[in-house]
Design a protein around this motif. Structure first.
Motif, mmCIF file in Angstrom:
data_model
loop_
_atom_site.group_PDB
_atom_site.id
_atom_site.type_symbol
_atom_site.label_atom_id
_atom_site.label_comp_id
_atom_site.label_asym_id
_atom_site.label_seq_id
_atom_site.Cartn_x
_atom_site.Cartn_y
_atom_site.Cartn_z
ATOM 1 N N LEU A 1 -35.272 42.719 20.899
ATOM 2 C CA LEU A 1 -36.484 43.518 20.727
ATOM 3 C C LEU A 1 -37.706 42.772 21.254
ATOM 4 C CD1 LEU A 1 -38.259 45.812 19.605
ATOM 5 C CD2 LEU A 1 -38.176 44.637 17.378
ATOM 6 N N ALA A 2 -37.832 41.497 20.878
ATOM 7 C CA ALA A 2 -39.048 40.749 21.228
ATOM 8 C C ALA A 2 -39.196 40.593 22.738
ATOM 9 C CB ALA A 2 -39.022 39.379 20.547
ATOM 10 N N ASN A 3 -38.089 40.229 23.412
ATOM 11 C CA ASN A 3 -38.175 40.032 24.857
ATOM 12 C C ASN A 3 -38.483 41.333 25.586
ATOM 13 O OD1 ASN A 3 -37.565 37.305 24.533
ATOM 14 N ND2 ASN A 3 -35.372 37.661 24.708
ATOM 15 N N PRO B 1 -33.096 26.608 30.535
ATOM 16 C CA PRO B 1 -33.563 27.970 30.185
ATOM 17 C C PRO B 1 -33.272 28.358 28.738
ATOM 18 C CG PRO B 1 -32.542 27.979 32.344
ATOM 19 C CD PRO B 1 -32.297 26.624 31.776
ATOM 20 N N TRP B 2 -32.143 27.909 28.197
ATOM 21 C CA TRP B 2 -31.829 28.246 26.809
ATOM 22 C C TRP B 2 -32.591 27.347 25.832
ATOM 23 C CZ3 TRP B 2 -29.758 31.962 24.030
ATOM 24 C CH2 TRP B 2 -29.417 31.694 22.706
ATOM 25 N N TRP C 1 -42.231 34.625 32.901
ATOM 26 C CA TRP C 1 -41.534 35.677 33.643
ATOM 27 C C TRP C 1 -42.426 36.904 33.819
ATOM 28 C CZ3 TRP C 1 -36.652 36.825 35.755
ATOM 29 C CH2 TRP C 1 -35.784 35.731 35.837
ATOM 30 N N TYR C 2 -43.163 37.248 32.786
ATOM 31 C CA TYR C 2 -44.033 38.428 32.887
ATOM 32 C C TYR C 2 -45.111 38.205 33.937
ATOM 33 C CZ TYR C 2 -47.484 41.948 31.651
ATOM 34 O OH TYR C 2 -48.398 42.977 31.705
ATOM 35 N N TRP C 3 -45.731 37.031 33.945
ATOM 36 C CA TRP C 3 -46.770 36.753 34.932
ATOM 37 C C TRP C 3 -46.205 36.637 36.338
ATOM 38 C CZ3 TRP C 3 -51.189 33.032 33.096
ATOM 39 C CH2 TRP C 3 -51.854 33.618 32.023
ATOM 40 N N VAL D 1 -42.497 31.150 25.295
ATOM 41 C CA VAL D 1 -43.270 30.607 26.415
ATOM 42 C C VAL D 1 -42.691 31.075 27.742
ATOM 43 C CG1 VAL D 1 -44.090 28.498 27.530
ATOM 44 C CG2 VAL D 1 -43.943 28.611 25.039
ATOM 45 N N SER D 2 -41.367 30.995 27.861
ATOM 46 C CA SER D 2 -40.742 31.362 29.131
ATOM 47 C C SER D 2 -40.883 32.845 29.427
ATOM 48 C CB SER D 2 -39.261 30.965 29.118
ATOM 49 O OG SER D 2 -38.590 31.572 28.030
#
Length: 330
Positions: free
Chosen positions: A267-269, A149-150, A161-163, A156-157
């Motif tokens: 911020l981005a996540n 995961p890291w 997660w959003y989908w 991409v990950s």
């Protein structure tokens, strides 16, 4: 030997006299030795600073200048929307932010977000480290699964997660996720499901890094200490709490600081997982809205700089844990 007789001074090989601590020759040699050590130390310090000069210049260019520029902007009304020239307003931007409800809401959400994610990442990271510290069959595959995961690109990950949590198209699990979303939003308010997804993603990604980081700390501890602890106590909890945790204290302190820093600056996540619909704003998203959307660069710079005292205080506390006076005197 007759009473009152004096002994002759001792002589070295070949009849030469050895210099005693009271002789001028010994004092001159000691003074020359001290001068040589001082000059050698001064040369080492000068060489160290000369080697550090390129790094210090790079840090000054990359960090010091932008930080100084941001501090100056936070004391002005700089904005592309102003018709007149930029004016110095002092701490008016800070006073205005402290008097707004939006600031305190974003600050509260940021603190809760940082504390919850850091506590969860630390707990999972310690569990991962203790699991990987023991040899077992398939340990390499487990290590890869924990560290992936890291290592995997976040850009991409985070889309995956959003989908998964908010399916944009009908899928086999979209009904279940929709039910979960309505249940969470109904219990905690609109946007709670999106904020929960941000927390879960941060924990999923950060716990793997902390686990591998603490594993390196465990491997750095001499195994003889764990063997002696095993002889002293048969309780795994006592060995963990009284031996493993104190020895891992520097690594735990640094892991907590890195976790809090990434959470405060996340911020981005947050932006991607909520698709820009910030219902539970953190300080980073609030500053982004002020600067990019509202054109208020002065208040946005002041808002971002308000994180600095919090991070410095956290670093001070963790440094006290890392290098306590008791450990120094011991």
């Amino acid at each position: 030997m007759l009473e009152g007789a004096t002994t002759a001074p001792s002589s070295g090989v070949g009849g030469t006299r050895t210099a005693s601590p009271q002789t001028p020759l010994f004092s001159a040699r000691s003074e020359l030795s001290r001068r040589y050590r001082r000059r050698s130390r001064a040369r080492e310090i000068a060489t160290a600073y000369a080697l550090l000069t390129p790094t210090l210049l790079l840090l000054s260019l990359v960090l010091a200048y932008p930080l100084a520029w941001e501090v100056w902007i936070s004391l002005t009304n700089f904005s592309p929307l102003n018709d007149g020239p930029t004016a110095f307003v002092g701490v008016a931007n800070y006073r205005h932010l402290l008097s707004t409800e939006e600031f305190w809401r974003s600050a509260t959400v940021t603190v809760v977000y940082a504390v919850v994610t850091s506590a969860a990442k630390l707990a999972l990271g310690i569990g991962f480290a203790l699991l990987l510290a023991r040899p077992f069959r398939g340990r390499a595959l487990v290590f890869l699964a924990i560290f992936l995961p890291w290592a995997y690109p976040a850009s991409v990950s985070v889309i995956g997660w959003y989908w998964t949590l908010s399916p944009p198209i009908p899928t086999a699990y979209s009904v279940f996720m929709g039910t979960m979303k309505y249940a969470v939003d109904g219990a905690f308010g609109g946007g709670a499901w999106a904020f929960l997804s941000v927390i879960l993603f941060n924990i999923w990604r950060g716990s793997s890094f902390i686990g591998v980081f603490l594993l390196a700390g465990i491997n750095a501890i001499p195994p003889e200490l764990f063997e002696e602890a095993l002889l002293e106590s048969k309780s795994r909890w006592q060995r963990f709490w009284l031996v493993t945790v104190p020895l891992l204290k520097p690594f735990i302190a640094l892991a907590i600081f890195l976790s809090l820093t990434t959470a405060f600056a996340d911020l981005a996540n947050v932006w991607m997982l909520t698709a820009g619909r910030i219902v539970f704003p953190v300080v980073g998203t609030h500053a982004y809205w002020l600067a990019i959307k509202g054109g208020q660069y002065g208040p946005a710079a002041a808002l971002s700089l308000m994180l600095v005292p919090v991070l410095l205080a956290t670093l001070l506390v963790l440094f006290r844990i890392f290098d306590s006076p008791e450990a120094t005197h011991a």
